[in-house]
Design an enzyme around this catalytic site. Structure first.
Site, PDB file in Angstrom:
ATOM      1  N   ARG A  51       0.835  -1.208   0.000  1.00  0.00           N
ATOM      2  CA  ARG A  51       0.000   0.000   0.000  1.00  0.00           C
ATOM      3  C   ARG A  51       0.870   1.258   0.000  1.00  0.00           C
ATOM      4  NH1 ARG A  51      -4.498   0.516   4.583  1.00  0.00           N
ATOM      5  NH2 ARG A  51      -2.686   1.083   5.829  1.00  0.00           N
ATOM      6  N   ARG A 104       9.922  18.871  -8.138  1.00  0.00           N
ATOM      7  CA  ARG A 104      11.197  18.686  -8.852  1.00  0.00           C
ATOM      8  C   ARG A 104      12.376  19.311  -8.115  1.00  0.00           C
ATOM      9  NH1 ARG A 104       9.204  20.734 -14.638  1.00  0.00           N
ATOM     10  NH2 ARG A 104       8.423  22.310 -13.203  1.00  0.00           N
ATOM     11  N   LYS A 150      -2.574   6.968   1.189  1.00  0.00           N
ATOM     12  CA  LYS A 150      -2.350   7.260   2.609  1.00  0.00           C
ATOM     13  C   LYS A 150      -1.261   8.324   2.655  1.00  0.00           C
ATOM     14  CE  LYS A 150      -1.959   4.767   6.990  1.00  0.00           C
ATOM     15  NZ  LYS A 150      -2.973   5.542   7.699  1.00  0.00           N
ATOM     16  N   GLU A 183     -15.841   6.388   6.119  1.00  0.00           N
ATOM     17  CA  GLU A 183     -14.991   5.777   7.146  1.00  0.00           C
ATOM     18  C   GLU A 183     -14.867   6.763   8.297  1.00  0.00           C
ATOM     19  OE1 GLU A 183     -10.905   5.332   5.840  1.00  0.00           O
ATOM     20  OE2 GLU A 183     -11.023   7.139   4.619  1.00  0.00           O
TER      21      GLU A 183
HETATM   22  N1  PMP Z   1      -8.893   4.918   7.390  1.00  0.00           N
HETATM   23  C1  PMP Z   1      -7.960   5.856   7.603  1.00  0.00           C
HETATM   24  C2  PMP Z   1      -8.241   7.246   7.153  1.00  0.00           C
HETATM   25  C3  PMP Z   1      -6.761   5.525   8.252  1.00  0.00           C
HETATM   26  O1  PMP Z   1      -5.834   6.459   8.470  1.00  0.00           O
HETATM   27  C4  PMP Z   1      -6.539   4.184   8.667  1.00  0.00           C
HETATM   28  C5  PMP Z   1      -5.242   3.788   9.323  1.00  0.00           C
HETATM   29  N2  PMP Z   1      -5.098   4.354  10.600  1.00  0.00           N
HETATM   30  C6  PMP Z   1      -7.545   3.243   8.441  1.00  0.00           C
HETATM   31  C7  PMP Z   1      -8.700   3.643   7.778  1.00  0.00           C
HETATM   32  C8  PMP Z   1      -7.378   1.803   8.849  1.00  0.00           C
HETATM   33  O2  PMP Z   1      -6.424   1.191   7.992  1.00  0.00           O
HETATM   34  P1  PMP Z   1      -5.562  -0.052   8.466  1.00  0.00           P
HETATM   35  O3  PMP Z   1      -6.509  -1.111   8.899  1.00  0.00           O
HETATM   36  O4  PMP Z   1      -4.806  -0.445   7.238  1.00  0.00           O
HETATM   37  O5  PMP Z   1      -4.670   0.392   9.562  1.00  0.00           O
END
Ligand code: PMP
Length: 284
Positions: A51, A104, A150, A183
């Site tokens: 990732r 750059r 991320k 989320e």
């Molecule tokens: N959503 C966000 C915005 C996150 O930053 C994270 C990680 N802290 C997650 C979901 C959960 O991801 P993971 O299970 O891969 O840690």
């Protein structure tokens, strides 16, 4: 004791510093990962590295070492910490450059690995459940900044976290531009209704969480029907159970949303089964 790798070398905390001209600092230009290790073994290391490299590719950031070499450094960093259980933060920023956001001007990305302890939510929250709100701040539109990246730019999530803070709760649920559940600020979300597990589909605009994927695999193993679908606040308010997932948080039950009790207002049995299976898995 924490251990820190900076650009491939183990450094003490006092020397673990980056330039004020680093574009990670100036512009949030970079990517990161948060992982956990249990009994000295890093959980889902390869998935997190994949990732990280995908996030970097999305922002055209060439990580200056290959995945196997970064993997070896991460393992070495955990070993150097001497810790058995803990957390790893991997950060790759655009590196030092000029003032002015053109990437750059940054010839060399900064690569940081930190192995340290992680502060969890209080233990009672795992037993009694967490209260959350839905935030007015919507999740980044995927056509602007895809939540699958991320990135070091977490202001979108921080704005929602500020709303949670103001409401006196630990987390906030973020909806997307269509009003569908996406989320939380740093965790994915699941609900259970009549024994069926549901989580927002990836196209709802969310980070494709590794704990989320693990929970979906565990559900299959436990013969719990699971769906990735579009969820609305109606689905949240009428759910029997709810929980959040993340590498740091693991699986945390949610018992109140916007001051409404979820189900019986106590952590549910499906949540409990998944938590137990998750704890077994990470230690296996
Ligand atoms: N959503 C966000 C915005 C996150 O930053 C994270 C990680 N802290 C997650 C979901 C959960 O991801 P993971 O299970 O891969 O840690």
């Amino acid at each position: 004791m924490a251990a820190i790798y900076l650009n491939g070398k183990l450094v003490d905390r006092q020397h673990a510093v980056v330039s004020v001209y680093d574009h990670g600092f100036l512009y949030g230009d970079g990517v990161f990962e948060g992982l956990r290790f249990y009994g000295g073994k890093i959980f889902k290391l390869r998935e997190h590295l994949d990732r990280l490299y995908d996030s970097a590719r999305h922002i055209a950031l060439a990580i200056p070492q290959d995945i196997d070499s970064l993997s070896a450094d991460t393992v070495a960093c955990v070993a150097a910490s001497g810790m058995v259980d803990g957390y790893v933060r991997l950060v790759v920023s655009r590196g030092e450059g000029n003032l002015g956001l053109d990437p750059r001007s940054c010839p060399k990305p900064t690569v940081i690995i930190i192995a340290d302890a992680i502060k969890l939510y209080p233990a009672e929250m795992y037993e009694q459940g967490m209260e959350v709100i839905t935030a007015a701040t919507i999740r980044n539109h995927p056509d602007a900044l895809d939540p699958r990246v991320k990135s070091l730019n977490y202001l979108n999530n921080i704005l929602a976290k500020l709303e949670a803070n103001r409401a006196g709760v630990p987390e906030a649920i973020m909806l997307n531009h269509l009003g569908h559940v996406a989320e939380c600020t740093a965790d994915n979300i699941f609900i259970v209704k009549q024994g069926v597990l549901s989580t927002p589909a990836r196209h709802s605009g969310l980070l494709d969480g590794i704990t989320r994927r693990t929970v979906l695999e565990l559900a299959e193993r436990l013969k719990i029907t699971a769906r990735e679908e579009t969820l609305t606040r109606h689905d949240l308010f009428t759910a029997d159970e709810m929980f959040l997932t993340g590498s740091g948080a693991e699986i945390v039950p949610v018992t109140r949303v916007d001051a409404r009790p979820i189900g019986q207002g106590t952590p549910g049995t499906v949540t409990g089964r998944l938590r137990e299976a998750y704890h077994k898995l990470v230690r296996s």
